[in-house]
Write an enzyme that holds these catalytic residues in place. Structure first.
Site, PDB file in Angstrom:
ATOM      1  N   HIS A 216      10.656   4.740  -0.957  1.00 34.15           N
ATOM      2  CA  HIS A 216       9.789   5.189  -2.052  1.00 34.15           C
ATOM      3  C   HIS A 216       9.320   4.022  -2.911  1.00 34.15           C
ATOM      4  CE1 HIS A 216      12.007   8.766  -0.753  1.00 34.15           C
ATOM      5  NE2 HIS A 216      11.008   9.468  -1.222  1.00 34.15           N
TER       6      HIS A 216
ATOM      7  N   HIS B  82       1.795  14.387   3.906  1.00 33.35           N
ATOM      8  CA  HIS B  82       3.001  14.605   3.115  1.00 33.35           C
ATOM      9  C   HIS B  82       3.121  16.087   2.777  1.00 33.35           C
ATOM     10  CE1 HIS B  82       4.955  14.653  -1.014  1.00 33.35           C
ATOM     11  NE2 HIS B  82       5.851  14.004  -0.323  1.00 33.35           N
TER      12      HIS B  82
END
Length: 375
Positions: free
Chosen positions: A205, A305
């Site tokens: 991330h 996503h």
């Protein structure tokens, strides 16, 4: 046909809270009785009052009284006319995405067609999908990763993602060689257990420094990961491109990017080869289709996503079905994702079957919605 009203629906999710603890849907009503469904992914926002107010404000100013068929014009007006919202951000663009999604649902229902038929038609008969591997206990016992991988393969899966580096948030940092080599042992256990039958994406991330990301990639390259996701924070595209130039692992990014303008820079600078746009955040279905087209022109692939509620997930499925650049769809769900629809999206043996119904191809189960409504 004109849009006559907007309604927001805030729901409590159930544990495990896949797609966060709250789901925020909207319904656009029309003078012909057709209702369109959209979703603003909540992203873990604790207080959604401002987002609900924003949705109502945008609809009252730019959507109500307009034809839901005029999607491009509505999108451009919302994006360009409110000066303070124009800068792409994860504040205003997801609200725009939800509105746009609901307009497409209306158009599909009015024409009796799934949205993918209105955007070029079905290209994929079924959609390859992946989810996160259960990592509980894996750090302490890397061999468990091999067992979990074997279970995924036995269930028909061909790909998964794993977040091996913690913490997943915070400023850029480097990890010790000891930590990186321990992660390598986890990857080795997976390869020893299933060989090449399961692709493994490195889920991160943006928590590495540029040098740290390059070091991690050099050690994990031997396992041929599916991708290295967001190795550095997405704000600095040049640094992500630097990582991409130093590794053979495909770089993936996109869940925190919005509009074709941000994705254009990523593609032009060759910062990523796997584009993880989020249909519920990047600007909606048509904007996502434009981004997928740009990816196609750069020989990049899309892997949308999906850490959201089921409506945004249904929108992603519509995009995937008509996009030649589609690679694989993230598909993280809990039981509420299925219960909330009268006919849930079918996922079997690692693949999603696109729904054939009009619009988004899904319809809310009113009884379940009432049960989960936030008081």
């Amino acid at each position: 046909m004109k849009v006559t009203g907007v309604k927001t629906i805030l729901l409590d999710n159930v544990a495990p809270y896949i797609g966060h603890r709250k789901w925020l849907f909207l319904e656009l009503s029309t003078d012909e009785g057709i209702v369109g469904l959209g979703e603003r992914p909540t992203g873990g926002i604790p207080n959604l009052k401002s987002q609900i107010e924003l949705i109502h404000d945008l609809c009252e100013r730019f959507v109500i009284g307009q034809s839901p068929f005029d999607i491009e014009r509505i999108w451009q007006r919302i994006y360009t006319e409110p000066h303070d919202y124009r800068h792409p951000s994860l504040y205003g663009i997801p609200a725009l995405s939800a509105i746009e999604m609901a307009c497409w649902d209306i158009v599909g229902k009015a024409t009796g067609q799934p949205i993918y038929n209105l955007l070029g038609g079905r290209y994929h008969e079924k959609l390859r999908a992946y989810a996160y591997m259960n990592t509980q206990g894996i750090w302490e016992n890397p061999e468990l990763a091999g067992e979990r991988a074997a279970e995924l393969v036995e269930a028909g899966n061909t790909a998964c993602k794993i977040d091996p580096f913690r913490p997943i948030t915070g400023p850029p940092r480097d990890y010790s060689l000891k930590t990186i080599r321990h992660v390598a042992r986890i990857f080795r256990a997976i390869r020893d257990a299933v060989g090449d039958d399961l692709e493994i994406g490195i889920g991160t991330h943006g928590q590495f420094s540029t040098a740290g990301a390059i070091r991690v990639a050099s050690i994990l390259e031997e396992f041929h990961p599916f991708w290295f996701e967001e190795p550095v924070s997405p704000e600095n595209v040049d640094e992500m491109a630097r990582v991409a130039a130093h590794t053979s692992i495909p770089i993936a990014t996109g869940e925190r990017l919005v509009t074709k303008f941000e994705f254009a820079e990523v593609l032009e600078k060759q910062a990523a080869q796997v584009i993880q746009l989020d249909v519920g955040q990047c600007g909606g279905i048509l904007e996502a289709k434009k981004i997928a087209g740009m990816a196609e022109a750069h020989y990049a692939m899309t892997a949308p996503h999906m850490y959201c509620g089921p409506v945004a997930a249904a929108a992603a499925v519509q995009l995937d079905t008509c996009s030649p650049s589609f690679l694989i769809q993230e598909f993280n769900t809990n039981r509420l994702h299925s219960e909330i629809f009268k006919e849930p999206i079918r996922f079997e043996n690692g693949f999603i079957t696109p729904p054939s119904g009009p619009g988004l191809g899904v319809e809310l189960n009113d009884e379940v919605v009432r049960r989960q409504l936030v008081a």
